[in-house]
Design an enzyme around this catalytic site. Structure first.
Site, PDB file in Angstrom:
ATOM      1  N   GLU A  60      -7.410   4.996  -6.480  1.00 56.89           N
ATOM      2  CA  GLU A  60      -8.062   6.244  -6.091  1.00 56.89           C
ATOM      3  C   GLU A  60      -9.541   5.939  -6.225  1.00 56.89           C
TER       4      GLU A  60
ATOM      5  N   THR B 119     -15.899  -2.131  -9.836  1.00 60.66           N
ATOM      6  CA  THR B 119     -17.084  -1.438  -9.317  1.00 60.66           C
ATOM      7  C   THR B 119     -18.246  -1.490 -10.303  1.00 60.66           C
ATOM      8  N   ASP B 120     -19.462  -1.409  -9.772  1.00 63.68           N
ATOM      9  CA  ASP B 120     -20.634  -1.333 -10.653  1.00 63.68           C
ATOM     10  C   ASP B 120     -20.676  -0.013 -11.427  1.00 63.68           C
ATOM     11  N   GLU B 121     -19.872   0.976 -10.985  1.00 62.86           N
ATOM     12  CA  GLU B 121     -19.907   2.282 -11.671  1.00 62.86           C
ATOM     13  C   GLU B 121     -19.412   2.197 -13.115  1.00 62.86           C
TER      14      GLU B 121
ATOM     15  N   PRO C  53     -24.442  17.533   3.492  1.00 65.42           N
ATOM     16  CA  PRO C  53     -24.672  18.040   2.136  1.00 65.42           C
ATOM     17  C   PRO C  53     -25.265  16.987   1.197  1.00 65.42           C
TER      18      PRO C  53
ATOM     19  N   LEU D 209      -0.045   4.123   1.132  1.00 64.54           N
ATOM     20  CA  LEU D 209      -0.471   5.019   2.224  1.00 64.54           C
ATOM     21  C   LEU D 209      -0.741   6.431   1.701  1.00 64.54           C
TER      22      LEU D 209
ATOM     23  N   TYR E  51     -13.366   8.734 -12.421  1.00 67.03           N
ATOM     24  CA  TYR E  51     -13.088   7.547 -11.592  1.00 67.03           C
ATOM     25  C   TYR E  51     -13.593   6.287 -12.284  1.00 67.03           C
ATOM     26  N   ALA E  52     -14.869   6.305 -12.677  1.00 69.24           N
ATOM     27  CA  ALA E  52     -15.463   5.113 -13.287  1.00 69.24           C
ATOM     28  C   ALA E  52     -14.747   4.763 -14.594  1.00 69.24           C
TER      29      ALA E  52
ATOM     30  N   ARG F  89     -23.574  16.805  -8.095  1.00 71.16           N
ATOM     31  CA  ARG F  89     -22.296  16.323  -8.628  1.00 71.16           C
ATOM     32  C   ARG F  89     -22.398  16.318 -10.158  1.00 71.16           C
TER      33      ARG F  89
ATOM     34  N   ASP G 176       0.844  -1.197   0.000  1.00 69.10           N
ATOM     35  CA  ASP G 176       0.000   0.000   0.000  1.00 69.10           C
ATOM     36  C   ASP G 176       0.882   1.252   0.000  1.00 69.10           C
TER      37      ASP G 176
ATOM     38  N   LYS H  75     -11.575   2.953 -13.828  1.00 71.20           N
ATOM     39  CA  LYS H  75     -11.819   1.572 -13.402  1.00 71.20           C
ATOM     40  C   LYS H  75     -12.226   0.714 -14.618  1.00 71.20           C
TER      41      LYS H  75
HETATM   42  P1  NAD Z   1      -9.930   3.435  -0.307  1.00 71.33           P
HETATM   43  O1  NAD Z   1      -9.781   4.740  -1.001  1.00 71.33           O
HETATM   44  O2  NAD Z   1     -10.487   3.384   1.057  1.00 71.33           O
HETATM   45  O3  NAD Z   1      -8.516   2.685  -0.240  1.00 71.33           O
HETATM   46  C1  NAD Z   1      -7.625   2.657  -1.322  1.00 71.33           C
HETATM   47  C2  NAD Z   1      -6.287   2.139  -0.795  1.00 71.33           C
HETATM   48  O4  NAD Z   1      -5.383   2.050  -1.922  1.00 71.33           O
HETATM   49  C3  NAD Z   1      -5.618   3.041   0.233  1.00 71.33           C
HETATM   50  O5  NAD Z   1      -5.098   2.269   1.292  1.00 71.33           O
HETATM   51  C4  NAD Z   1      -4.501   3.717  -0.545  1.00 71.33           C
HETATM   52  O6  NAD Z   1      -3.388   4.073   0.263  1.00 71.33           O
HETATM   53  C5  NAD Z   1      -4.142   2.632  -1.549  1.00 71.33           C
HETATM   54  N1  NAD Z   1      -3.522   3.176  -2.762  1.00 71.33           N
HETATM   55  C6  NAD Z   1      -3.951   4.229  -3.517  1.00 71.33           C
HETATM   56  N2  NAD Z   1      -3.097   4.431  -4.543  1.00 71.33           N
HETATM   57  C7  NAD Z   1      -2.132   3.476  -4.443  1.00 71.33           C
HETATM   58  C8  NAD Z   1      -1.003   3.153  -5.224  1.00 71.33           C
HETATM   59  N3  NAD Z   1      -0.665   3.858  -6.313  1.00 71.33           N
HETATM   60  N4  NAD Z   1      -0.239   2.098  -4.854  1.00 71.33           N
HETATM   61  C9  NAD Z   1      -0.550   1.374  -3.735  1.00 71.33           C
HETATM   62  N5  NAD Z   1      -1.611   1.645  -2.958  1.00 71.33           N
HETATM   63  C10 NAD Z   1      -2.404   2.673  -3.310  1.00 71.33           C
HETATM   64  O7  NAD Z   1     -10.773   2.541  -1.304  1.00 71.33           O
HETATM   65  P2  NAD Z   1     -11.873   1.415  -0.990  1.00 71.33           P
HETATM   66  O8  NAD Z   1     -13.181   2.066  -0.823  1.00 71.33           O
HETATM   67  O9  NAD Z   1     -11.342   0.519   0.057  1.00 71.33           O
HETATM   68  O10 NAD Z   1     -11.894   0.656  -2.394  1.00 71.33           O
HETATM   69  C11 NAD Z   1     -11.000  -0.418  -2.643  1.00 71.33           C
HETATM   70  C12 NAD Z   1     -11.245  -0.933  -4.057  1.00 71.33           C
HETATM   71  O11 NAD Z   1     -12.594  -1.361  -4.178  1.00 71.33           O
HETATM   72  C13 NAD Z   1     -11.032   0.132  -5.129  1.00 71.33           C
HETATM   73  O12 NAD Z   1     -10.412  -0.484  -6.227  1.00 71.33           O
HETATM   74  C14 NAD Z   1     -12.439   0.574  -5.496  1.00 71.33           C
HETATM   75  O13 NAD Z   1     -12.501   0.994  -6.832  1.00 71.33           O
HETATM   76  C15 NAD Z   1     -13.211  -0.711  -5.285  1.00 71.33           C
HETATM   77  N6  NAD Z   1     -14.630  -0.556  -4.918  1.00 71.33           N
HETATM   78  C16 NAD Z   1     -14.986   0.267  -3.891  1.00 71.33           C
HETATM   79  C17 NAD Z   1     -16.334   0.345  -3.520  1.00 71.33           C
HETATM   80  C18 NAD Z   1     -16.795   1.217  -2.376  1.00 71.33           C
HETATM   81  O14 NAD Z   1     -17.998   1.362  -2.163  1.00 71.33           O
HETATM   82  N7  NAD Z   1     -15.910   1.797  -1.586  1.00 71.33           N
HETATM   83  C19 NAD Z   1     -17.287  -0.403  -4.221  1.00 71.33           C
HETATM   84  C20 NAD Z   1     -16.878  -1.227  -5.281  1.00 71.33           C
HETATM   85  C21 NAD Z   1     -15.540  -1.299  -5.602  1.00 71.33           C
HETATM   86  O1  DAU Z   2     -20.940   1.932  -6.628  1.00 69.58           O
HETATM   87  C1  DAU Z   2     -19.658   1.638  -6.152  1.00 69.58           C
HETATM   88  C2  DAU Z   2     -18.928   2.919  -5.852  1.00 69.58           C
HETATM   89  O2  DAU Z   2     -19.519   3.459  -4.665  1.00 69.58           O
HETATM   90  C3  DAU Z   2     -17.428   2.724  -5.656  1.00 69.58           C
HETATM   91  O3  DAU Z   2     -16.856   2.298  -6.854  1.00 69.58           O
HETATM   92  C4  DAU Z   2     -16.766   4.034  -5.225  1.00 69.58           C
HETATM   93  O4  DAU Z   2     -15.389   3.808  -4.926  1.00 69.58           O
HETATM   94  C5  DAU Z   2     -17.466   4.549  -3.980  1.00 69.58           C
HETATM   95  O5  DAU Z   2     -16.941   5.806  -3.634  1.00 69.58           O
HETATM   96  C6  DAU Z   2     -18.969   4.664  -4.223  1.00 69.58           C
HETATM   97  O6  DAU Z   2     -19.240   5.705  -5.186  1.00 69.58           O
HETATM   98  P1  DAU Z   2     -20.437   6.754  -5.003  1.00 69.58           P
HETATM   99  O7  DAU Z   2     -20.097   7.963  -5.763  1.00 69.58           O
HETATM  100  O8  DAU Z   2     -21.749   6.115  -5.262  1.00 69.58           O
HETATM  101  O9  DAU Z   2     -20.304   6.982  -3.399  1.00 69.58           O
HETATM  102  P2  DAU Z   2     -20.448   8.314  -2.515  1.00 69.58           P
HETATM  103  O10 DAU Z   2     -20.465   7.859  -1.096  1.00 69.58           O
HETATM  104  O11 DAU Z   2     -19.448   9.350  -2.907  1.00 69.58           O
HETATM  105  O12 DAU Z   2     -21.879   8.842  -2.905  1.00 69.58           O
HETATM  106  C7  DAU Z   2     -23.044   8.055  -2.664  1.00 69.58           C
HETATM  107  C8  DAU Z   2     -24.236   8.869  -3.138  1.00 69.58           C
HETATM  108  O13 DAU Z   2     -24.385   9.996  -2.256  1.00 69.58           O
HETATM  109  C9  DAU Z   2     -24.079   9.457  -4.516  1.00 69.58           C
HETATM  110  O14 DAU Z   2     -25.345   9.469  -5.170  1.00 69.58           O
HETATM  111  C10 DAU Z   2     -23.618  10.873  -4.276  1.00 69.58           C
HETATM  112  C11 DAU Z   2     -24.306  11.232  -2.974  1.00 69.58           C
HETATM  113  N1  DAU Z   2     -23.566  12.167  -2.104  1.00 69.58           N
HETATM  114  C12 DAU Z   2     -22.263  11.900  -1.810  1.00 69.58           C
HETATM  115  C13 DAU Z   2     -21.533  12.750  -1.031  1.00 69.58           C
HETATM  116  C14 DAU Z   2     -20.078  12.478  -0.730  1.00 69.58           C
HETATM  117  C15 DAU Z   2     -24.210  13.280  -1.574  1.00 69.58           C
HETATM  118  O15 DAU Z   2     -25.403  13.499  -1.814  1.00 69.58           O
HETATM  119  N2  DAU Z   2     -23.481  14.136  -0.795  1.00 69.58           N
HETATM  120  C16 DAU Z   2     -22.160  13.926  -0.501  1.00 69.58           C
HETATM  121  O16 DAU Z   2     -21.566  14.770   0.204  1.00 69.58           O
END
Ligand code: NAD
Ligand code: DAU
Length: 338
Positions: free
Chosen positions: A84, A125-127, A205, A36, A150-151, A273, A34, A154
């Site tokens: 990211e 991700t589903d995105e 927000p 970090l 982002y999407a 957004r 990682d 991915k």
């Molecule tokens: P997160 O942002 O919490 O964690 C990402 C981690 O990756 C961090 O520990 C960061 O330090 C590390 N990282 C970032 N850039 C790096 C690099 N260049 N080299 C090594 N490490 C690096 O993310 P998360 O929410 O835990 O998501 C993890 C994975 O799951 C991602 O690939 C994301 O696309 C996917 N995902 C997330 C969600 C969600 O709802 N959070 C849903 C579906 C898929």
């Molecule tokens: O669907 C999977 C994805 O879910 C992952 O791939 C992403 O890594 C993860 O961040 C998440 O993406 P979203 O954009 O859906 O998550 P977020 O929590 O940012 O937003 C959830 C919903 O809430 C979205 O419709 C935007 C809205 N939102 C989000 C924030 C941060 C708000 O209304 N206000 C906010 O301040």
């Protein structure tokens, strides 16, 4: 036994995944690789970092030499969480997203190929599927139509993985999961942001009209699915993972206010957004059928437990809500930051 290489293991999902593996068997050999970044936090694994075969390596997945060195020492599998991960940040600046999510994945794929790694799981991700209308759900055959940088990054990584399967026969699998929630989630995402704001009596927000829909899954259910895919998923396949729990953002916000006994006057409708996907819903029948996985944590219980976790982890919250986070918050929410 060769270790599993877990990239991004200090983030939200990666740390929950490592904990799940080590709870099952504390002797499981794991390398957590990682960089970090702001989202990576060693504290996320403080309770399991002492396990005998767990090793942390700080490094960047886009750094070819370091990745070749680690993979070249021998790993049984790679599971790539490193990314990211926040849509709003990708709208401010997509460069780190392309570097880590696309180039980083390519570097990992090359190393997996060069050193003959037996299994590669790309946590996606589903995105990547874009946005749904009022009905229907994403299947593994839904065409990719990413709408945020982002999407798109991915989706690009997914296509690279696919190409390494087709061209080089790499035994890789892609998973595409819906929105995760649970402990250790960085408070830039909706659920932990709203909980931590409400705990401090700060406004929350809501983007646009608040009617955007997400399909929520507890992070532990996602991690259980990933453990099964790692063990028994079919190489070359894509598996959707979802919670079968669709909720409009505003309804979710009301539920959080009710759990925390806070007034609705704390809701602030803020500008939408850009490119905001309207609705996500995941058809996860393939993984249910093939691997016998099911989401098990009911959302009302999982959400209450998550609220309690944030209430009980003030130090963790204070640690991540400082410095760079405050700059990000001001840039993203302007006047609301006070
Ligand atoms: P997160 O942002 O919490 O964690 C990402 C981690 O990756 C961090 O520990 C960061 O330090 C590390 N990282 C970032 N850039 C790096 C690099 N260049 N080299 C090594 N490490 C690096 O993310 P998360 O929410 O835990 O998501 C993890 C994975 O799951 C991602 O690939 C994301 O696309 C996917 N995902 C997330 C969600 C969600 O709802 N959070 C849903 C579906 C898929
Ligand atoms: O669907 C999977 C994805 O879910 C992952 O791939 C992403 O890594 C993860 O961040 C998440 O993406 P979203 O954009 O859906 O998550 P977020 O929590 O940012 O937003 C959830 C919903 O809430 C979205 O419709 C935007 C809205 N939102 C989000 C924030 C941060 C708000 O209304 N206000 C906010 O301040």
């Amino acid at each position: 036994m060769l270790p599993i290489l877990v990239t991004g293991g200090c983030g939200f999902i990666g740390s929950n995944f490592i904990r799940l593996l080590l709870e099952k068997d504390p002797t499981t050999p794991i390398i957590n690789f990682d960089a970090l970044t702001y989202a990576g936090n060693l504290a996320n694994l403080h309770d399991v970092a002492h396990c005998p075969n767990y090793r942390f390596v700080r490094g960047d997945i886009a750094d070819r030499d370091t990745i070749r060195q680690v993979v070249g020492e021998g790993v049984s599998a790679i599971i790539n969480f490193a990314a990211e991960s926040h849509v709003d940040r990708s709208i401010h600046d997509s460069r780190p997203f392309v570097r880590t999510n696309v180039l980083g994945t390519q570097v990992l794929l090359d190393a997996a190929r060069e050193f003959g790694v037996n299994r590669f799981v790309q946590v996606s991700t589903d995105e990547v599927y874009g946005s749904l209308g009022p009905t229907g759900a994403f299947t593994e055959h839904t065409p990719l139509a990413p709408n945020s940088p982002y999407a798109a990054s991915k989706a690009a990584a997914d296509l690279l993985v696919r190409s390494y399967v087709q061209t080089f026969g790499l035994p890789a699998i892609i998973t595409r999961c819906s929105n995760n929630y649970g402990p250790f989630q960085f408070p830039e995402k909706l659920i932990p942001l709203f909980i931590t704001n409400l705990l401090a009596d700060r406004p929350v927000p809501v983007y646009g009209d608040g009617r955007n829909v997400r399909d929520w899954i507890h992070v532990r259910d996602h991690c259980a699915a990933l453990a099964l895919v790692l063990e028994r998923g079919r190489p070359g396949e894509v598996y959707n993972i979802g919670g079968r729990c669709e909720l409009a953002n505003l309804d979710l916000t009301h539920t959080l206010l009710d759990i925390l006994k806070k007034p609705r006057s704390l809701i602030r409708f803020v500008p939408d957004r850009p490119g905001h996907d309207r609705r996500y819903a995941v058809d996860c029948s393939k993984i249910e059928r093939e691997l016998g996985w099911r989401p098990t944590i009911p959302f009302p219980q999982g959400l209450r437990d998550t609220v309690t976790w944030y209430q009980e982890h003030n130090d963790w919250v204070a640690g991540v809500r400082s410095g760079d986070y405050l700059n990000y918050y001001r840039r993203q929410y302007g006047a609301l930051a006070g």
